[in-house]
Design a protein around this motif. Structure first.
Motif, mmCIF file in Angstrom:
data_model
loop_
_atom_site.group_PDB
_atom_site.id
_atom_site.type_symbol
_atom_site.label_atom_id
_atom_site.label_comp_id
_atom_site.label_asym_id
_atom_site.label_seq_id
_atom_site.Cartn_x
_atom_site.Cartn_y
_atom_site.Cartn_z
ATOM 1 N N GLU A 20 4.675 10.426 0.651
ATOM 2 C CA GLU A 20 4.515 8.974 -0.041
ATOM 3 C C GLU A 20 5.395 7.938 0.776
ATOM 4 O O GLU A 20 6.527 8.203 0.630
ATOM 5 C CB GLU A 20 4.897 9.368 -1.405
ATOM 6 C CG GLU A 20 3.944 9.850 -2.450
ATOM 7 C CD GLU A 20 4.196 9.518 -3.994
ATOM 8 O OE1 GLU A 20 4.738 8.453 -4.278
ATOM 9 O OE2 GLU A 20 3.851 10.250 -4.818
ATOM 10 N N GLN A 49 -0.619 8.615 -0.123
ATOM 11 C CA GLN A 49 -0.416 9.987 -0.641
ATOM 12 C C GLN A 49 -1.314 10.924 -0.437
ATOM 13 O O GLN A 49 -2.620 10.610 -0.093
ATOM 14 C CB GLN A 49 -1.004 9.642 -2.342
ATOM 15 C CG GLN A 49 -0.110 8.517 -3.098
ATOM 16 C CD GLN A 49 -0.428 8.370 -4.322
ATOM 17 O OE1 GLN A 49 -1.612 8.112 -4.960
ATOM 18 N NE2 GLN A 49 0.464 8.139 -5.338
ATOM 19 N N SER A 93 -4.680 9.289 0.896
ATOM 20 C CA SER A 93 -5.248 8.215 0.389
ATOM 21 C C SER A 93 -4.382 7.090 0.623
ATOM 22 O O SER A 93 -3.439 7.297 0.457
ATOM 23 C CB SER A 93 -5.561 8.416 -1.375
ATOM 24 O OG SER A 93 -6.451 9.549 -1.295
ATOM 25 N N TYR A 116 0.818 -1.016 0.059
ATOM 26 C CA TYR A 116 -0.092 0.094 -0.071
ATOM 27 C C TYR A 116 0.985 1.274 0.004
ATOM 28 O O TYR A 116 2.126 1.121 0.550
ATOM 29 C CB TYR A 116 -0.994 -0.032 1.261
ATOM 30 C CG TYR A 116 -1.660 -1.225 1.483
ATOM 31 C CD1 TYR A 116 -3.074 -1.278 0.810
ATOM 32 C CD2 TYR A 116 -1.342 -2.262 2.168
ATOM 33 C CE1 TYR A 116 -3.613 -2.490 0.845
ATOM 34 C CE2 TYR A 116 -2.044 -3.544 2.290
ATOM 35 C CZ TYR A 116 -3.383 -3.223 1.741
ATOM 36 O OH TYR A 116 -3.997 -4.707 1.894
ATOM 37 N N ARG A 117 0.454 2.148 -0.702
ATOM 38 C CA ARG A 117 1.031 3.562 -0.653
ATOM 39 C C ARG A 117 0.296 4.757 0.020
ATOM 40 O O ARG A 117 -0.999 4.892 -0.566
ATOM 41 C CB ARG A 117 1.623 3.907 -2.084
ATOM 42 C CG ARG A 117 2.407 5.457 -2.247
ATOM 43 C CD ARG A 117 2.665 5.754 -3.591
ATOM 44 N NE ARG A 117 3.573 4.663 -3.766
ATOM 45 C CZ ARG A 117 3.759 4.368 -5.440
ATOM 46 N NH1 ARG A 117 2.812 4.697 -6.123
ATOM 47 N NH2 ARG A 117 4.586 3.449 -5.758
ATOM 48 N N ASP A 168 -2.972 14.803 -0.469
ATOM 49 C CA ASP A 168 -3.210 15.799 -1.528
ATOM 50 C C ASP A 168 -2.784 17.325 -1.571
ATOM 51 O O ASP A 168 -2.821 17.988 -2.557
ATOM 52 C CB ASP A 168 -4.738 15.826 -1.577
ATOM 53 C CG ASP A 168 -5.444 16.495 -0.519
ATOM 54 O OD1 ASP A 168 -4.613 16.582 0.593
ATOM 55 O OD2 ASP A 168 -6.323 17.048 -0.491
ATOM 56 N N GLU A 204 5.237 3.623 1.662
ATOM 57 C CA GLU A 204 4.898 2.305 1.228
ATOM 58 C C GLU A 204 4.834 1.430 2.490
ATOM 59 O O GLU A 204 5.531 1.706 3.418
ATOM 60 C CB GLU A 204 5.665 1.567 0.190
ATOM 61 C CG GLU A 204 5.439 2.403 -1.045
ATOM 62 C CD GLU A 204 6.093 1.675 -2.268
ATOM 63 O OE1 GLU A 204 6.485 0.502 -2.381
ATOM 64 O OE2 GLU A 204 6.319 2.287 -3.387
ATOM 65 N N VAL A 239 -3.387 3.833 -1.315
ATOM 66 C CA VAL A 239 -3.693 3.112 -2.668
ATOM 67 C C VAL A 239 -3.099 1.621 -2.534
ATOM 68 O O VAL A 239 -1.949 1.451 -2.148
ATOM 69 C CB VAL A 239 -2.742 3.980 -3.702
ATOM 70 C CG1 VAL A 239 -2.721 3.225 -4.913
ATOM 71 C CG2 VAL A 239 -3.152 5.419 -3.772
ATOM 72 N N ASP A 240 -3.952 0.743 -3.008
ATOM 73 C CA ASP A 240 -3.571 -0.532 -3.129
ATOM 74 C C ASP A 240 -2.534 -0.898 -4.325
ATOM 75 O O ASP A 240 -2.951 -0.427 -5.540
ATOM 76 C CB ASP A 240 -4.508 -1.276 -3.272
ATOM 77 C CG ASP A 240 -4.492 -2.947 -3.369
ATOM 78 O OD1 ASP A 240 -3.363 -3.476 -3.359
ATOM 79 O OD2 ASP A 240 -5.475 -3.717 -3.486
ATOM 80 N N LEU A 241 -1.307 -1.290 -4.378
ATOM 81 C CA LEU A 241 -0.363 -1.331 -5.274
ATOM 82 C C LEU A 241 -0.426 -2.671 -5.852
ATOM 83 O O LEU A 241 0.485 -3.084 -6.731
ATOM 84 C CB LEU A 241 0.963 -1.184 -4.792
ATOM 85 C CG LEU A 241 1.363 0.072 -4.014
ATOM 86 C CD1 LEU A 241 2.557 0.161 -3.540
ATOM 87 C CD2 LEU A 241 1.150 1.350 -5.268
ATOM 88 N N TRP A 243 -2.021 -2.888 5.874
ATOM 89 C CA TRP A 243 -3.017 -1.875 5.685
ATOM 90 C C TRP A 243 -3.265 -1.273 7.079
ATOM 91 O O TRP A 243 -3.265 -0.156 7.070
ATOM 92 C CB TRP A 243 -4.209 -2.675 5.236
ATOM 93 C CG TRP A 243 -5.288 -1.481 5.033
ATOM 94 C CD1 TRP A 243 -5.481 -0.893 3.585
ATOM 95 C CD2 TRP A 243 -6.289 -0.829 5.739
ATOM 96 N NE1 TRP A 243 -6.533 0.011 3.728
ATOM 97 C CE2 TRP A 243 -6.950 0.151 5.092
ATOM 98 C CE3 TRP A 243 -6.606 -1.193 7.145
ATOM 99 C CZ2 TRP A 243 -8.146 0.853 5.514
ATOM 100 C CZ3 TRP A 243 -7.657 -0.048 7.558
ATOM 101 C CH2 TRP A 243 -8.132 0.569 6.961
#
Length: 46
Positions: free
Chosen positions: A13, A6, A39, A3-4, A8, A15, A41-43, A19
């Motif tokens: 950033e 990020q 957010s 997961y990352r 706004d 990793e 993000v699922d990598l 979760w």
């Protein structure tokens, strides 16, 4: 899984492989910076 995070509003950033850790750090970042939205993000590749 990987997961990352990020953000706004800044260059955050990071990793994670867990979760729960990603969620905890995202919540901490948003608590520290009230106007930021993070957010997760699922990598995982499809």
């Amino acid at each position: 899984m990987a997961y990352r995070l990020q953000c706004d509003s800044c260059d955050l950033e990071s990793e994670y492989t867990d979760w729960a850790d990603a969620n905890s750090d995202a919540s901490d970042h948003e608590a520290e910076y009230a106007d930021h939205w993070v957010s997760i993000v699922d990598l995982q590749e499809a």
